[in-house]
Structures are given as structure tokens and as C-alpha cells.
Scaffold this motif. Structure first.
Motif, PDB file in Angstrom:
ATOM      1  N   ARG A   1      36.163  45.849  40.532  1.00 17.96           N
ATOM      2  CA  ARG A   1      35.005  44.957  40.620  1.00 17.96           C
ATOM      3  C   ARG A   1      33.717  45.676  40.220  1.00 17.96           C
ATOM      4  N   SER A   2      33.609  46.978  40.505  1.00 19.76           N
ATOM      5  CA  SER A   2      32.383  47.712  40.180  1.00 19.76           C
ATOM      6  C   SER A   2      32.186  47.839  38.674  1.00 19.76           C
ATOM      7  N   THR A   3      33.242  47.560  37.899  1.00 16.33           N
ATOM      8  CA  THR A   3      33.133  47.562  36.438  1.00 16.33           C
ATOM      9  C   THR A   3      33.060  46.139  35.904  1.00 16.33           C
TER      10      THR A   3
ATOM     11  N   ASN B   1      32.638  43.302  37.517  1.00 21.11           N
ATOM     12  CA  ASN B   1      31.634  42.449  38.161  1.00 21.11           C
ATOM     13  C   ASN B   1      30.382  43.241  38.519  1.00 21.11           C
ATOM     14  N   LYS B   2      30.085  44.263  37.762  1.00 20.30           N
ATOM     15  CA  LYS B   2      28.951  45.129  38.084  1.00 20.30           C
ATOM     16  C   LYS B   2      27.664  44.315  38.249  1.00 20.30           C
ATOM     17  N   ASP B   3      27.023  44.512  39.383  1.00 22.67           N
ATOM     18  CA  ASP B   3      25.736  43.885  39.712  1.00 22.67           C
ATOM     19  C   ASP B   3      25.794  42.362  39.816  1.00 22.67           C
ATOM     20  N   LYS B   4      26.983  41.819  39.982  1.00 23.95           N
ATOM     21  CA  LYS B   4      27.083  40.371  40.141  1.00 23.95           C
ATOM     22  C   LYS B   4      28.339  40.037  40.943  1.00 23.95           C
TER      23      LYS B   4
ATOM     24  N   ASN C   1      28.755  31.470  43.682  1.00 27.49           N
ATOM     25  CA  ASN C   1      28.050  32.705  43.996  1.00 27.49           C
ATOM     26  C   ASN C   1      27.212  32.471  45.249  1.00 27.49           C
TER      27      ASN C   1
END
Length: 440
Positions: free
Chosen positions: A341-343, A345-348, A287
Motif C-alpha cells: 500500500r505504501s507504494t 496507494n502512496k499518500d492516498k 475514501n
């Protein structure tokens, strides 16, 4: 003509001295819930997500509720409907009426369902010269209800969401699995109930990357179904040798073009199917706070294997004349869907190399499908589903809640979709769990 004329009375909803607009507007706003015309000629529930002033194209972009954003489309105003039942309104009822984006206090004078603009209103604080007939989408009142045909449209939209009518898979893995359980979806929950591998009997199938995990189980199922299985590996194992496949090509490194050419040379034509399964997913998490040169090297290795590997493989087979009459399946991952990714990996962030290499694999697959169209060689991208393999062991804490299956079941899922590959599916990204498409 149509101007609101101040009568000298105090306005109830507007500051004193504000000149009311000259014409009543029917413009929609972003976020408006509407019914929009779909490509099948029917209206379905939608939401206005963008408005453009570009006169060269329709002004409203709508998103059809419950569908992928790939279905979003630009429409003219006359292709968007906001229909209400006005029978609950009576003369004397107070409400708000819209005027060029602002709402004014008004009183209902008359109601006529026969008119295109069914409600005649009087703007409180203005003279009778400003009274006019307005459409229901310009009114705010709890007495307004959706028309019966609007409810029917919603029912039709719900019908489109039934399993047999769905086009796209669900991004949320937990909800996807839970929905399958709720609907008792045997296709999803028990692939053996629908899988018929008899189409494989006598077919020559190449599996690239078959030494363990999903690839090994695919090879094992091919043998059971009577296929002529040709498998590749970097190094033979006793288990692989005991499978009973027709040919094992050892020393195949997908990161080297010469090795792929040697593989192609070792294969006798024809080939009916090619399944590229080789992959790499290191047991590490990268990350923005922990990024190191070592992790970057691992990311590059993932690109080399997962993105460039299938490209080298298909190129070598094409150069050897082995793709004629062949169908190609590339095992990729839902991790390569940018939209999801917005689901997922939401907020990460995290696992940058994994997601990036799979997205690159997908675009490579689409480009190859275009290049091979003239040769009528379909190339389809397959997400195999969540399998309980060494590659996904770092996620074993969510195996159960997300419906991960044994690789033997995952192999049947893959082969079920392989049997459906055609020029109609070329370039498509399919989820082997439910057979639905995954958006890019």
C-alpha cells in the motif's frame, strides 16, 4: 587508557572546554549503509533500519537492499561489515575521526592495510597520548573507497536480483511491467511461450465463478487442454453452455453456506484442482471524505464474496470429502498486500472495501493452508495479474502503461501457476504475472 587528553591548544571542531569521550565507539547508526551477513553465509549491501537496547536480542536490524522487508533481520555487530580501501590515505592527510558519536578533526600518521584497524590518527588539538589506530568505518574522507571484495559483494547482490534469482515481485506495477519489457521477460510478456497445459488432460477441475471474465477464460482453456471442467455460476449463459465443459452447476451463490453444500453434493469425486475465482469489485471509489452507508454496504458485500466466499467453498468441499488429493487455488489480488500500500496507494486511501476484503481473503487462505496441512491439501493464493475485464474497467486508462492483458492470457498465467501448486507453495501469495511472491 585511550582517553583524549587536551593539550591546551584550541580545538578545531569542538567548543572550548568540551571534554572528549574516553573511548572510541564502533556503534552504527540508523541509516548506515553496510554489508550484512545473509542466511546463505554471504555479505550483501544493506541498511541499518533499527537499533535496540534489548540485550536479549542482537542490536541491529538491517534491510537488504533490493529485497522485501520480510527479509529484514536482527544481527550482531560482528555480522555487519563496513569495509574500505584505505590505500588512498597518506600520512599528513586531514580527515575526521569518530569518537562516541562525534567527529573530531584528525591527521593521518600511519597507514597499514595489514592491521584490523589500519589507520593511525592524531587528534588535532590533543596530545600524542591520544593517538590511536582506528578502523575505517570511523573515518570521514573522500579518499576512502570500497574494497574490491565489497564491490564483489555488490555484484553478487545484483546477481541475486536477476529474474531467475528473485524471490519477491515488484510493488510498482508500472516499473514491474517496464522491467519485464527491458529484460524481454517472456514469462511475463508472452505466457504462451512457457505455458504447457498438458498436465491438465484428464484432470477434474472445479472453477467457482466461471460465467464471465477471467473465470470464463479459465474454463475455456481447461476445455482446450482436455480437462474435465466443472464450473459454477449463479445463472447459465449461452456462452457458458457452448464452452463444452463437463458440468455446469447453476444457482451457486458463494454468500450462502447451503448453496455451497448443494454445490458439493452435485460433484462426483474425485477433484484434482479447485480454483476459486468468484469476486466482486464495485465501480465506485470510497475514501475518508466521501464515505457513506451505501459504500459501507458495498464493502461488506465484498467481504461476503471475496473473503468469506472461499472459506465457505473449501469448508463445503471438505465436508463432502472432495479435498482428498486435491490442490486449491484462491484467486485474490495484490490489493490485499498491506506492505504494497505504501507504494501503490502512496499518500492516498481509496477502495477501502477492495483492499480490506482481499487482505482478509489472504489471511483466510493462509489459515486454511495450515488447517489442511495434515491432510496434505495445499492452498495457494494467486494474484492473477492485471486483466482487461469488466471488473477492472474503471482503470482502463492505465491498462496499457501497467501491462494489463486480455483475460484469455490471464487464464494461462493462472493455470501456469496452478500447475506448480504443491505442499511447498501452500500458504504462499504468488503473482501470476511473474511467478514471484507478494509480501503480506
Amino acid at each position: 587508557q585511550g582517553h583524549l587528553r587536551h593539550s591546551g591548544l584550541a580545538l578545531e571542531t569542538e567548543p572550548s572546554g568540551l571534554e572528549p569521550p574516553a573511548a572510541m565507539s564502533t556503534k552504527l547508526k540508523v541509516g548506515a549503509k553496510v554489508k550484512a551477513l545473509y542466511s546463505d553465509g554471504k555479505f550483501y549491501p544493506a541498511e541499518v533500519v533499527q537499533i535496540s537496547d534489548n540485550k536479549k536480542k542482537p542490536p541491529y536490524k538491517v534491510h537488504f537492499m533490493g529485497y522485501s522487508s520480510e527479509e529484514d533481520t536482527w544481527l550482531r555487530r560482528d555480522a555487519i561489515a563496513v569495509e574500505f580501501d584505505v590505500s588512498g590515505l597518506e600520512p599528513g592527510a586531514r580527515l575526521q575521526a569518530e569518537s562516541d558519536g562525534a567527529y573530531y578533526s584528525a591527521e593521518v600518521l600511519q597507514v597499514s592495510a595489514k592491521k584490523a584497524k589500519p589507520v593511525k590518527v592524531h587528534y588535532v588539538g590533543y596530545t600524542a597520548a591520544s593517538d590511536e589506530w582506528v578502523s575505517a568505518d570511523r573515518l570521514r574522507s573522500k579518499a576512502l573507497k570500497l574494497k574490491e571484495n565489497a564491490a564483489k559483494a555488490s555484484t553478487k547482490a545484483e546477481a541475486k536480483e536477476k529474474p531467475k534469482n528473485r524471490k519477491y515481485s515488484l510493488a510498482d506495477q508500472v516499473k514491474r511491467f517496464a522491467r519485464a519489457q527491458k529484460e524481454k521477460n517472456e514469462r511475463y510478456l508472452n505466457i504462451s511461450s512457457v505455458f504447457d497445459g498438458s498436465y491438465l488432460k484428464g484432470k477434474r477441475v472445479l472453477v467457482v465463478g466461471a460465467s464471465k471474465g477471467l473465470g470464463f477464460c479459465i474454463a475455456e482453456e481447461l476445455v482446450k487442454q482436455g480437462a474435465e471442467a466443472i464450473v459454477t455460476c449463479r445463472k447459465k449463459t449461452p456462452e457458458l453452455e457452448a464452452l463444452g465443459v463437463n458440468q455446469i452447476i447453476e444457482g451457486v451463490e458463494v454468500t450462502h453456506i447451503p448453496a455451497k453444500k448443494e454445490m458439493a453434493t452435485a460433484i462426483t469425486p474425485p477433484l484434482d484442482y479447485v480454483i476459486f475465482n468468484a469476486g466482486y469489485f464495485p465501480d465506485s471509489t470510497d475514501n475518508l471524505d466521501t464515505l457513506t452507508d451505501s459504500q459501507m454496504s458495498e464493502a461488506i458485500k465484498q467481504f461476503d464474496i471475496c473473503s468469506l466466499g472461499p472459506l465457505r467453498c473449501v469448508a463445503a468441499l471438505k465436508g463432502a470429502g472432495l479435498l482428498k488429493g486435491c490442490k486449491v487455488a484462491i484467486i485474490t489480488s495484490q490489493a490485499g498486500s498491506a506492505e504494497w500500500r505504501s507504494t501503490q496507494n502512496k499518500d492516498k486511501g481509496g477502495d477501502y472495501g477492495h483492499h480490506m476484503c482481499r487482505a482478509a481473503c489472504n489471511i483466510a487462505g493462509v489459515l486454511m493452508s495450515e488447517e489442511l496441512k495434515k491432510d496434505e491439501v495445499p492452498v495457494t493464493l494467486l494474484h492473477p495479474g492485471f486483466n482487461r475485464t469488466t471488473m477492472t474497467e474503471k482503470y482502463q486508462h492505465i491498462w496499457d502503461i501497467e501491462g494489463a492483458v486480455e483475460p484469455s492470457e490471464g487464464a494461462k498465467r493462472v493455470l501456469y501457476e496452478v500447475g506448480k501448486i504443491s505442499m511447498k507453495s501452500t500458504g504462499k501469495f504468488i503473482n501470476c504475472e511473474d511467478g514471484l511472491r507478494i509480501p503480506w
